[in-house]
Design an enzyme around this catalytic site. Sequence first.
Site, PDB file in Angstrom:
ATOM      1  N   HIS A  33       0.748  -1.190   0.091  1.00  0.00           N
ATOM      2  CA  HIS A  33      -0.039   0.174   0.051  1.00  0.00           C
ATOM      3  C   HIS A  33       0.744   1.390  -0.033  1.00  0.00           C
ATOM      4  CE1 HIS A  33      -2.451   3.198   2.224  1.00  0.00           C
ATOM      5  NE2 HIS A  33      -3.245   2.679   1.267  1.00  0.00           N
ATOM      6  N   GLU A  39       2.096   1.814  -3.382  1.00  0.00           N
ATOM      7  CA  GLU A  39       1.097   2.408  -4.188  1.00  0.00           C
ATOM      8  C   GLU A  39       1.022   4.072  -3.957  1.00  0.00           C
ATOM      9  OE1 GLU A  39      -3.610   3.400  -3.498  1.00  0.00           O
ATOM     10  OE2 GLU A  39      -2.958   1.449  -3.013  1.00  0.00           O
ATOM     11  N   HIS A  40       1.204   4.552  -2.930  1.00  0.00           N
ATOM     12  CA  HIS A  40       1.092   5.729  -2.712  1.00  0.00           C
ATOM     13  C   HIS A  40       2.339   6.655  -3.195  1.00  0.00           C
ATOM     14  CE1 HIS A  40      -1.984   6.944   0.474  1.00  0.00           C
ATOM     15  NE2 HIS A  40      -1.901   5.758   0.183  1.00  0.00           N
ATOM     16  N   GLU A  79       4.933  11.266   2.754  1.00  0.00           N
ATOM     17  CA  GLU A  79       3.923  10.090   2.749  1.00  0.00           C
ATOM     18  C   GLU A  79       3.330   9.473   4.106  1.00  0.00           C
ATOM     19  OE1 GLU A  79       0.886   9.518   0.033  1.00  0.00           O
ATOM     20  OE2 GLU A  79       2.676  11.036  -0.292  1.00  0.00           O
ATOM     21  N   GLU A 135      -4.767   8.378   6.788  1.00  0.00           N
ATOM     22  CA  GLU A 135      -5.712   7.412   6.093  1.00  0.00           C
ATOM     23  C   GLU A 135      -6.173   6.391   7.043  1.00  0.00           C
ATOM     24  OE1 GLU A 135      -5.799   4.396   2.191  1.00  0.00           O
ATOM     25  OE2 GLU A 135      -4.332   5.856   2.378  1.00  0.00           O
TER      26      GLU A 135
END
Length: 457
Positions: free
Chosen positions: A68, A71-72, A141, A148
Site C-alpha cells: 500500500h 502504491e502511494h 507520505e 488514512e
Amino acid sequence: RKLSSNAAVATGEQFPKFIVNAPATETSTLSNGLRVASQSGHGETATVGVWIDAGSRYETERNNGVAHFLEHMAFKGTHKRTRTQMEEAIENMGGHLNAYTSREQTVYYAQVFKDDVPQAMDILSDILLNSKFDEDAIVSERDVILRELREVQMQTEEVIFDCLHEVAYAGGGLGRTILGPPENIQSISKSDLEEYIKTHYTAPRMVVAGAGAVNHQELTELADKHFGSLASQPAAGLTVPSDPVRFIGSEIRVREDNMPLAHVAISFESMGWTDPASFPLLIMQTLLGSWNRTQGSGKNMASKLANAAAEDELCHSFTSFNTQYKDTGLFGVYAVMDPTTVNDMVWHCMDKMVYLCHKVTAEEVERAKQQLKANVLMHQDGTSAVCEDIGRQMLTYGRRMTPAEIFARIDAVDAAAVMDVAKTVINDQDVAVAAVGNINELPDYNWIRRRTFWLRY
C-alpha cells in the site's frame, strides 16, 4: 468431502443475442511471461491498466503495509517525470490515473481518450518500473498514510472486516491489514519499497488489461515496448513469501457501550475462485441477500433473512458477503443492529444460513440465478468496470470467461448443488466472529457455534 463440479458448462443453452455476441477478449503473452488482455469496443475513451498478483497477503509481519505504501509512492515522481510533470500530463489529456491495493492484488490504471492510450501506457510503466522514491517524499507520505489509517479506523465496517480477517486467519498473511500497523508505516524505508518491487513485480505475475477504444495488437506492442524488459523471476536471493491457509474458528469483540449500535459479522470458511463451489456460493449469497431500513421493502421480499429483519425491525441493515481468494474465502452475514435486538438478529442470521443446507427450493434458486445474472451484467457497465473484470479474471483464472460461459455456469447450479455446498461450508462448521460497538447482548461464541446445525429439519 469432495464437491462435485456443478459449475460445469451447460450445453445447448439458448442465451439472448447480446450475451452470445458479446465482444471477445483477446489475449497475448510476451516472451518474458507478461500477459496482455483486452476487449475492444466503440466510443472515444479507453481504460488501460496493470494488474499485479501481489498484495498484503504476501507481505511479512516486518514489512506489512509496504504494498500500500508503494502504491502511494508511485505518484510522487520518477527518474523521468517529476510529480508536477506527471500530474500535468494526466490533466492535459483529460485523463484519470488511479491505483488500489487489496489482499491479493495491486492495480494501477488510467482512463483516457483513445488517442492517448500510448502516453497512458508510457506513464503507467514509468511509475511502476522507474519510481524515484525520494526520501523527503517518503517522509511526507508517512503522515498521509497514517491519516488514512485513522480515517479507516473511524469506519466501523472497515474495522469489522479487518477484525474478521484477523481472527479467521490469525498469524497468516490474510489476517494482516492492507495498510499495516502504525509502527510499520513509520519505519518502511526506500530499500523496503525497492525490495518489494524486485520480489513481486515480475512479468508472469502481471497482466496488462485494456477495455473500450483499444486495439489489441497496438496494446500488445505497447506492452512489449514498455514492459518487455521486465524480469521473469525475482531478483537473486529474493523469494515470494508463501501463505498457507489456516482458518481458525474464533472471535474478537470490541465492546463500546457508548456506541449507539452493534456491528456484528459472522463468517464460515468457504472456497477460492477456481473451486467448483464458486458459483453455488454466489447463489447462496444472493439467496441471503441484503437489506436496510431505507429500502422500504415489504414482507414479499425473496430473502427470508430480509423478511425477518424487516417484519420484526431486527436491524438497521445487513448484507451477506462472499469474499473469495485463491484458495479460501469468507462466507457470512454482517449486520448493524440496535443493542436490544442483537440476540434475535443473530439467531435469524444463523437460522437462515443453516436453512441453505436443507430446504432451498428450485423456485428460490431460479430467482436467485436471474438476480445474479443481472448483477454480473450491471457490474460491467463502462470501460473501467470491464477492464477491472479482465484484469481480475486473468489473475484468478488465467483467462477471462465469456458472459455466455458465466451464464451457463450459473444455469448449471440447482437446488441440490446449493444445499450440497452449504452443507460443506455451513453445517456444523467453525465460525469466525467479529463484533464492535454496544454488543452486551451478543450471545457467546459457543451459543453461535451450536447454531451452525439443526437437530431436526
